[in-house]
Design a protein around this motif. Structure first.
Motif, short mmCIF file in Angstrom:
data_model
loop_
_atom_site.label_atom_id
_atom_site.label_comp_id
_atom_site.label_asym_id
_atom_site.label_seq_id
_atom_site.Cartn_x
_atom_site.Cartn_y
_atom_site.Cartn_z
N UNK A 74 0.84 -1.20 0.00
CA UNK A 74 0.00 0.00 0.00
C UNK A 74 0.88 1.26 0.00
N UNK A 75 0.64 2.15 -0.94
CA UNK A 75 1.44 3.37 -1.05
C UNK A 75 1.08 4.35 0.05
N UNK A 76 1.97 5.31 0.28
CA UNK A 76 1.68 6.35 1.28
C UNK A 76 0.42 7.11 0.91
N UNK A 77 0.26 7.40 -0.36
CA UNK A 77 -0.92 8.14 -0.82
C UNK A 77 -2.19 7.37 -0.48
N UNK A 78 -2.21 6.07 -0.81
CA UNK A 78 -3.40 5.25 -0.55
C UNK A 78 -3.63 5.04 0.94
N UNK A 79 -2.55 4.89 1.69
CA UNK A 79 -2.68 4.70 3.14
C UNK A 79 -3.29 5.93 3.80
N UNK A 80 -2.78 7.10 3.46
CA UNK A 80 -3.31 8.34 4.04
C UNK A 80 -4.77 8.51 3.66
N UNK A 81 -5.09 8.23 2.41
CA UNK A 81 -6.48 8.38 1.96
C UNK A 81 -7.40 7.40 2.69
N UNK A 82 -6.95 6.15 2.84
CA UNK A 82 -7.79 5.15 3.52
C UNK A 82 -8.04 5.54 4.97
N UNK A 83 -7.00 5.94 5.67
CA UNK A 83 -7.16 6.31 7.07
C UNK A 83 -8.02 7.57 7.22
N UNK A 84 -7.94 8.47 6.25
CA UNK A 84 -8.79 9.66 6.29
C UNK A 84 -10.25 9.29 6.09
N UNK A 85 -10.52 8.46 5.08
CA UNK A 85 -11.91 8.13 4.78
C UNK A 85 -12.53 7.21 5.82
N UNK A 86 -11.70 6.43 6.53
CA UNK A 86 -12.23 5.60 7.61
C UNK A 86 -12.45 6.42 8.87
N UNK A 87 -12.04 7.70 8.85
CA UNK A 87 -12.23 8.55 10.01
C UNK A 87 -11.10 8.48 11.01
N UNK A 88 -10.06 7.67 10.74
CA UNK A 88 -8.94 7.55 11.66
C UNK A 88 -8.11 8.84 11.66
N UNK A 89 -7.82 9.34 10.48
CA UNK A 89 -7.15 10.63 10.35
C UNK A 89 -8.21 11.72 10.18
N UNK A 90 -8.28 12.69 11.08
CA UNK A 90 -9.08 13.88 10.77
C UNK A 90 -8.53 14.52 9.50
N UNK A 91 -9.38 15.24 8.77
CA UNK A 91 -8.97 15.76 7.45
C UNK A 91 -7.77 16.69 7.55
N UNK A 92 -7.69 17.49 8.65
CA UNK A 92 -6.56 18.40 8.77
C UNK A 92 -5.26 17.63 9.05
N UNK A 93 -5.34 16.49 9.75
CA UNK A 93 -4.15 15.67 9.98
C UNK A 93 -3.70 15.01 8.68
N UNK A 94 -4.65 14.48 7.93
CA UNK A 94 -4.31 13.88 6.63
C UNK A 94 -3.67 14.92 5.72
N UNK A 95 -4.15 16.15 5.80
CA UNK A 95 -3.60 17.22 4.98
C UNK A 95 -2.12 17.45 5.31
N UNK A 96 -1.77 17.42 6.61
CA UNK A 96 -0.38 17.63 7.01
C UNK A 96 0.51 16.46 6.59
N UNK A 97 0.01 15.23 6.75
CA UNK A 97 0.78 14.08 6.27
C UNK A 97 1.01 14.19 4.76
N UNK A 98 0.00 14.62 4.03
CA UNK A 98 0.14 14.78 2.58
C UNK A 98 1.19 15.83 2.23
N UNK A 99 1.23 16.90 3.02
CA UNK A 99 2.20 17.96 2.76
C UNK A 99 3.63 17.43 2.91
N UNK A 100 3.89 16.65 3.95
CA UNK A 100 5.22 16.07 4.14
C UNK A 100 5.51 15.05 3.04
N UNK A 101 4.49 14.25 2.67
CA UNK A 101 4.68 13.26 1.61
C UNK A 101 5.07 13.93 0.30
#
Length: 743
Positions: free
Chosen positions: A13-40
């Motif tokens: 599973x790629x970082x992009x897909x992992x971040x997206x999956x955790x965001x859509x499952x509600x594990x990552x709040x959207x603002x947290x997913x946004x910060x992980x994406x920025x570093x990615x």
């Protein structure tokens, strides 16, 4: 959840897909997913494109600190208080902007240390006392006893948790989601990091943005043929955080604020910059009589993704200041340069005048209530309403009304591109055929005049006027974009028309059709609303009977035409009193006494076992064709239907079953009953049309246009919106708990 969000699904599973999956499952709040994406993104640019600088590295460090704090507060201590960011040593080759940022961070660190010097001294004394206590022998003896007790307790708890883990996983995930969300509220990004996030968002939307280097003070000026977001542009009342230029024309001012600032209130600063902007440096003002405003559009943002629950503190707030009655509202993304240019060119007053003068006379005749519905929607648009609902009874011509409405809105240039949203492919295909077949003026069809994209096309072209799509397809494009194909822009459509928007009948279904890829009704509504909220567009809903959630999204109907009105006016025929089929089982239900031997089929071992009932078991009629499907019961019913229906007639029949397996059983039993009743029957006279059937869209076309099938057996695929005028009989072999489905 399937699979559970906290579990690793694949090492590939790629970082992009992992971040997206955790965001859509509600594990990552959207603002947290946004910060992980920025570093990615920064990491990918550095490792793959060899692109980056010290400023980007410093920004990534500060974001990583916030993510580390979020993680600690989520898993360890929700009340944890952090000190300031400690800047790294100055690199050998520093830019002026980086030097300023490092000096600012160093100064903030010194101020924090001065403020907390006394606290640090007391902390040091406490640590010294603790160290002395740990050297005491009694401490270690007590610690040994406690450790042994803790080990025993831990072993016991481990056995209990391993036993209960499957049942508790959902609860654990729920608790984690709550903790993660609460920790996300404590994220602290300063204005420079907020600018970094906004830079990236603007780049995705098609603007050139770099708030550290693309600044007025660094010599950045608008250029022909470029779409620049120039930072710190001077105005008479202070520098605007950004001014968005299309060539030499300034289109918008932007106010950027830190994450925890109320972003809706900050829009006033962007308005102030628009008022005090003065043309210079080759700038060409867009022009127009906009009162005191020099630039037509204003934005404010704190970089935070849009959340309906905290709408004033999230998203991108936008206002078209050309008209004083244009209200500010939150967006889920930034306008593209093309989107703002299109908006600037649109003359709403002229369009409204043209709509008022345009006669409601086309190559097909509109009935009086269809004309009234169109006028009601057009008045709502003139009044500035952004969500509207039309309620018209099934069979009264919603599709023709909709085609005429869309034609008028496009002809008057009130909208540029309209998304026609349906919930099933069959409805989308039917709508496409209607657009292609309906003649509007001078014998030209709608599709001859305006460009149409159908279901198989994922993206519209520049000249596309109507794009037909399913809710499921738009959910995939908006919420689950791939790394190679980004999500559509928020200005891709400026009007959305939703056909059969009620969806209340989902309360009565089992969610088994292949076209419905959602786990629950609530999840469907959540994603459905996310799609509608995503685009900055006027939303128009069409329905026969509004459900509660429909009115919550679109508001109360702006126009209604009921089934009873249509019957009285002579446009619909009233249905005859229903025939109730009664059997011994349906009257008395099914009962087993205490201790009775009941044969039970074990699907795993493929054998029949005898089960002794511990208590009396009663199955009422409402459980029939839900919890229990019996062949004798359905055989009796199909025998009765065979005497009432003629498979050789022109009158078509639609039968509703509980699920796909029930539909297969009814098809078989009904064919047997017809064979017994008539001696011979065409095998294609009775067919199943569900999402699990082979090529269901082709089967629907055959049912609509050909002699056979004469009788269609379905579950939910043909519930609403499918236009088959030859249907004369409806048969319900299940309980219908939804008023909306029945109507």
């Amino acid at each position: 959840m399937s699979p559970p969000a906290l579990l690793l699904t694949s090492t590939e599973e790629s970082q992009f897909d992992l971040i997206r999956r955790l965001r859509e499952e509600g594990i990552f709040p959207r603002e947290v997913a946004q910060l992980f994406d920025e570093i990615r993104r920064a990491g990918n640019a550095a490792s793959h494109a060899i692109r980056g600088d010290h400023g980007t590295a410093l920004s990534s460090l500060k974001i990583a600190l916030q993510l580390g704090l979020w993680y600690h507060r989520t898993f360890k201590n929700p009340q944890f208080k952090s000190g300031p960011f400690i800047p790294p040593s100055v690199p050998k080759e520093e830019s002026a902007a980086l030097r300023v940022e490092l000096d600012r961070l160093s100064q903030a660190l010194e101020e924090y240390r001065a403020t907390h010097r006394d606290t640090e001294q007391r902390l040091l004394e406490t640590e010294q006392k603790l160290k002395a206590a740990k050297d005491d022998q009694s401490f270690w003896e007590q610690m040994a006893v406690e450790t042994e007790m803790a080990k025993a307790e831990l072993a016991k708890r481990l056995v209990e948790q391993q036993t209960a883990a499957p049942a508790q996983l959902k609860g654990a995930v729920t608790a984690f989601v709550s903790a993660a969300s609460a920790a996300a509220d404590s994220l602290e990004l300063d204005e420079s990091e907020t600018r970094r996030l906004i830079d990236e968002q603007l780049k995705i939307a098609g603007w050139q943005a770099d708030s550290m280097h693309l600044t007025y003070s660094a010599g950045a000026r608008p250029e022909k043929g470029k779409f620049l977001a120039i930072a710190e542009w001077p105005t008479a009342t202070g520098p605007a955080d950004y001014v968005l230029f299309a060539g030499l024309v300034p289109l918008a001012t932007v106010e950027a604020k830190r994450k925890n600032i109320d972003v809706s209130g900050s829009l006033q600063q962007a308005k102030r910059y628009s008022r005090s902007f003065r043309g210079s440096d080759g700038v060409e003002l867009a022009g127009g009589l906009w009162g005191e405003f020099q630039i037509p559009f204003v934005f404010s943002s704190n970089g935070r993704p849009y959340l309906r629950q905290v709408s004033t503190r999230s998203g991108i707030w936008f206002c078209d200041v050309r008209r004083p009655d244009n209200l500010a509202h939150a967006l889920d993304g930034w306008y593209t340069p093309e989107g703002l240019i299109t908006l600037l060119k649109r003359d709403e007053d002229k369009s409204h005048e043209q709509l008022a003068a345009e006669p409601l006379e086309y190559d097909f005749k509109l009935r009086h209530y269809q004309q009234a519905a169109i006028r009601a929607i057009e008045k709502g648009i003139v009044d500035g309403r952004r969500e509207m609902l039309i309620a018209m009874a099934t069979g009264t011509g919603k599709t023709k009304t909709c085609i005429a409405l869309i034609y008028r809105l496009l002809k008057a240039q009130r909208f540029k591109r309209i998304l026609f949203l349906v919930d099933r492919s069959a409805l989308g295909e039917q709508a496409a055929n209607a657009f292609k077949d309906t003649r509007m003026e001078n014998l030209q069809t709608f599709a001859d005049i305006f460009g149409i994209k159908e279901l198989e096309e994922q993206r519209p072209d520049s000249d596309t006027a109507v794009h037909i799509a399913t809710v499921q397809g738009m959910v995939q494009r908006v919420m689950y974009p791939s790394e190679e194909v980004p999500a559509p822009s928020i200005d891709q459509y400026d009007c959305i028309v939703v056909d059969e928007c009620h969806r209340g009948y989902l309360l009565d279904r089992e969610l088994s059709d292949t076209e419905l890829n959602f786990r629950s009704f609530d999840e469907y509504i959540s994603k459905y609303r996310r799609v509608l909220d995503y685009f900055d567009a006027v939303k128009i809903g069409l329905t026969a009977t509004p459900a509660l959630h429909t009115s919550q999204i679109f508001g109360p109907p702006i126009f209604s035409y009921s089934y009873r009105e249509a019957v009285i006016d002579g446009f619909l025929v009233d249905h005859e009193p229903p025939i109730q089929i009664s059997t011994a089982l349906s009257e008395g239900g099914i009962s087993w006494k205490v201790g009775e031997q009941v044969p039970v089929y074990d699907v795993r071992r493929n054998q029949i076992d005898l089960f002794t009932t511990p208590d009396e078991i009663n199955l009422e009629i409402e459980d029939f064709n839900r919890k229990v499907i019996t062949e004798p019961f359905n055989k009796v019913v199909c025998g009765y239907l065979a005497r009432e229906l003629d498979p050789h007639s022109r009158e078509k029949t639609l039968i509703f079953c509980a699920n796909d397996a029930h539909a297969d059983l009814v098809v078989k039993l009904l064919k047997d009953a017809f064979d017994e009743q008539y001696g011979k029957v065409d095998d294609d006279a009775v067919i199943k049309i569900t999402g699990n059937a082979d090529k269901p869209l082709q089967l629907i076309r055959r049912y609509k246009n050909e002699r056979n099938p004469n009788i269609a057996v379905t579950v939910d695929l043909l519930t609403t919106g499918i236009d088959v005028p030859e249907i004369c009989n409806l048969v319900f072999l299940r309980r219908v708990n939804s008023r909306i489905l029945f109507d």
